[in-house]
Design a protein around this motif. Structure first.
Motif, PDB file in Angstrom:
ATOM      1  N   THR A  32     -25.876  24.523 -14.423  1.00  0.00           N
ATOM      2  CA  THR A  32     -26.119  24.360 -16.138  1.00  0.00           C
ATOM      3  C   THR A  32     -25.403  23.100 -15.946  1.00  0.00           C
ATOM      4  N   ALA A  33     -24.614  22.486 -14.513  1.00  0.00           N
ATOM      5  CA  ALA A  33     -23.737  21.085 -15.597  1.00  0.00           C
ATOM      6  C   ALA A  33     -24.596  19.836 -14.810  1.00  0.00           C
ATOM      7  N   ARG A  34     -23.953  19.084 -16.068  1.00  0.00           N
ATOM      8  CA  ARG A  34     -24.648  17.337 -15.872  1.00  0.00           C
ATOM      9  C   ARG A  34     -23.542  16.778 -16.220  1.00  0.00           C
ATOM     10  N   ARG A  35     -23.386  15.912 -16.102  1.00  0.00           N
ATOM     11  CA  ARG A  35     -22.229  14.260 -16.697  1.00  0.00           C
ATOM     12  C   ARG A  35     -22.467  13.698 -17.423  1.00  0.00           C
ATOM     13  N   VAL A  36     -21.904  13.748 -18.285  1.00  0.00           N
ATOM     14  CA  VAL A  36     -21.799  12.390 -19.321  1.00  0.00           C
ATOM     15  C   VAL A  36     -21.688  11.621 -19.153  1.00  0.00           C
ATOM     16  N   GLU A  37     -22.839  10.349 -18.929  1.00  0.00           N
ATOM     17  CA  GLU A  37     -22.507   9.350 -18.446  1.00  0.00           C
ATOM     18  C   GLU A  37     -22.202   7.963 -19.500  1.00  0.00           C
ATOM     19  N   GLN A  38     -21.244   7.112 -18.775  1.00  0.00           N
ATOM     20  CA  GLN A  38     -21.128   6.659 -19.551  1.00  0.00           C
ATOM     21  C   GLN A  38     -22.092   4.950 -19.387  1.00  0.00           C
ATOM     22  N   ASP A  39     -22.340   3.686 -19.676  1.00  0.00           N
ATOM     23  CA  ASP A  39     -22.511   2.268 -18.759  1.00  0.00           C
ATOM     24  C   ASP A  39     -21.697   1.803 -18.228  1.00  0.00           C
ATOM     25  N   ASP A  40     -20.260   1.751 -18.996  1.00  0.00           N
ATOM     26  CA  ASP A  40     -18.999   1.168 -17.774  1.00  0.00           C
ATOM     27  C   ASP A  40     -18.392   2.257 -17.746  1.00  0.00           C
ATOM     28  N   TRP A  41     -17.813   2.464 -16.854  1.00  0.00           N
ATOM     29  CA  TRP A  41     -16.539   3.543 -16.908  1.00  0.00           C
ATOM     30  C   TRP A  41     -15.418   3.072 -17.093  1.00  0.00           C
ATOM     31  N   TYR A  42     -14.727   1.526 -16.178  1.00  0.00           N
ATOM     32  CA  TYR A  42     -13.678   0.625 -16.490  1.00  0.00           C
ATOM     33  C   TYR A  42     -13.776  -0.033 -17.530  1.00  0.00           C
ATOM     34  N   ARG A  43     -14.573   0.469 -18.261  1.00  0.00           N
ATOM     35  CA  ARG A  43     -14.433  -0.191 -20.160  1.00  0.00           C
ATOM     36  C   ARG A  43     -14.636   0.911 -20.647  1.00  0.00           C
ATOM     37  N   ILE A  44     -12.987   1.399 -21.475  1.00  0.00           N
ATOM     38  CA  ILE A  44     -13.051   2.569 -22.343  1.00  0.00           C
ATOM     39  C   ILE A  44     -14.202   2.207 -23.595  1.00  0.00           C
ATOM     40  N   GLU A  99      -0.945   8.228 -24.737  1.00  0.00           N
ATOM     41  CA  GLU A  99      -2.152   7.278 -25.163  1.00  0.00           C
ATOM     42  C   GLU A  99      -0.761   5.709 -24.972  1.00  0.00           C
ATOM     43  N   ARG A 100       0.371   5.940 -24.099  1.00  0.00           N
ATOM     44  CA  ARG A 100       0.589   4.820 -23.409  1.00  0.00           C
ATOM     45  C   ARG A 100      -0.180   4.830 -22.804  1.00  0.00           C
ATOM     46  N   ALA A 101      -0.765   4.933 -21.666  1.00  0.00           N
ATOM     47  CA  ALA A 101      -1.227   5.413 -20.526  1.00  0.00           C
ATOM     48  C   ALA A 101      -3.265   4.204 -20.985  1.00  0.00           C
ATOM     49  N   ILE A 105      -4.398   0.608 -19.679  1.00  0.00           N
ATOM     50  CA  ILE A 105      -5.694   0.460 -19.301  1.00  0.00           C
ATOM     51  C   ILE A 105      -6.745  -1.088 -19.243  1.00  0.00           C
ATOM     52  N   PRO A 106      -6.396  -1.444 -18.641  1.00  0.00           N
ATOM     53  CA  PRO A 106      -7.520  -2.934 -19.157  1.00  0.00           C
ATOM     54  C   PRO A 106      -9.211  -2.851 -19.655  1.00  0.00           C
ATOM     55  N   ASP A 107      -9.005  -3.595 -20.489  1.00  0.00           N
ATOM     56  CA  ASP A 107     -10.403  -3.147 -21.259  1.00  0.00           C
ATOM     57  C   ASP A 107     -10.536  -2.102 -21.836  1.00  0.00           C
TER      58      ASP A 107
END
Length: 183
Positions: A32-44, A99-101, A105-107
């Motif tokens: 019953t698990a599924r991932r919450v997909e994001q359009d861009d994993w490298y831009r929070i 928060e510092r970490a 993160i770039p972007d």
């Protein structure tokens, strides 16, 4: 509660948790698990990531259990006030960054910090390592206290990801099962 009684939403952080990550393995193992997909994993992007999480919770037909890692943890704190009341039954939060970490993160969206400090409106467990390079243990403990999360000391475990040797992470799965049992 059994896993078959709920929708388990996997909420990765920055980079999306690769194929050897415990989140990916749990997603494949738990029916019953599924991932919450994001359009861009490298831009929070706070607005986009929050909207996607809210949409996935809205689309769930059963009670929801959230399983977050790294930047997915504060994402849940940001999204909590927007989630349908009572639909999320619990959250299993692992290796929150500081928060510092996140600011390093770039972007990363500047709106992502500071993290919300209000108690989460559902039970939660925050698993933190004493040797996480992205968050000192005392900062994780402070966030757990603010969010009303039960704090689990994972000892010397790094960032609790595949790079720190936590690919399958059976201890985490047992802790997760224990949390479900108490619901």
């Amino acid at each position: 509660m059994r896993t078959s009684d709920c929708d388990i939403l996997i909420v990765p952080g920055w980079s999306g948790s690769g194929p050897d990550h415990w989140q990916t393995r749990w997603e494949q193992k738990l029916s019953t698990a599924r991932r919450v997909e994001q359009d861009d994993w490298y831009r929070i992007d706070l607005a986009a990531w929050t909207a996607r999480l809210v949409a996935e919770v809205d689309a769930s037909r059963r009670p929801v259990i959230l399983v977050a890692h790294s930047a997915g943890v504060p994402l849940i704190a940001h999204a909590a006030p927007k989630l349908p009341q009572g639909k999320v039954r619990a959250a299993f939060l692992v290796a929150t960054p500081s928060e510092r970490a996140v600011r390093a993160i770039p972007d990363a969206d500047p709106a992502f910090t500071p993290f919300p400090r209000e108690p989460l409106p559902f039970p939660s467990v925050l698993v933190a390592s004493r040797t996480d390079q992205y968050c000192p243990y005392d900062e994780a403990a402070d966030l757990a206290l603010a969010w009303g999360s039960a704090l689990v000391d994972a000892g010397d475990s790094g960032h609790l990801n595949a790079a720190s040797g936590h690919g399958p992470w059976p201890e985490g799965l047992m802790r997760f099962a224990g949390m479900l049992k108490r619901l």
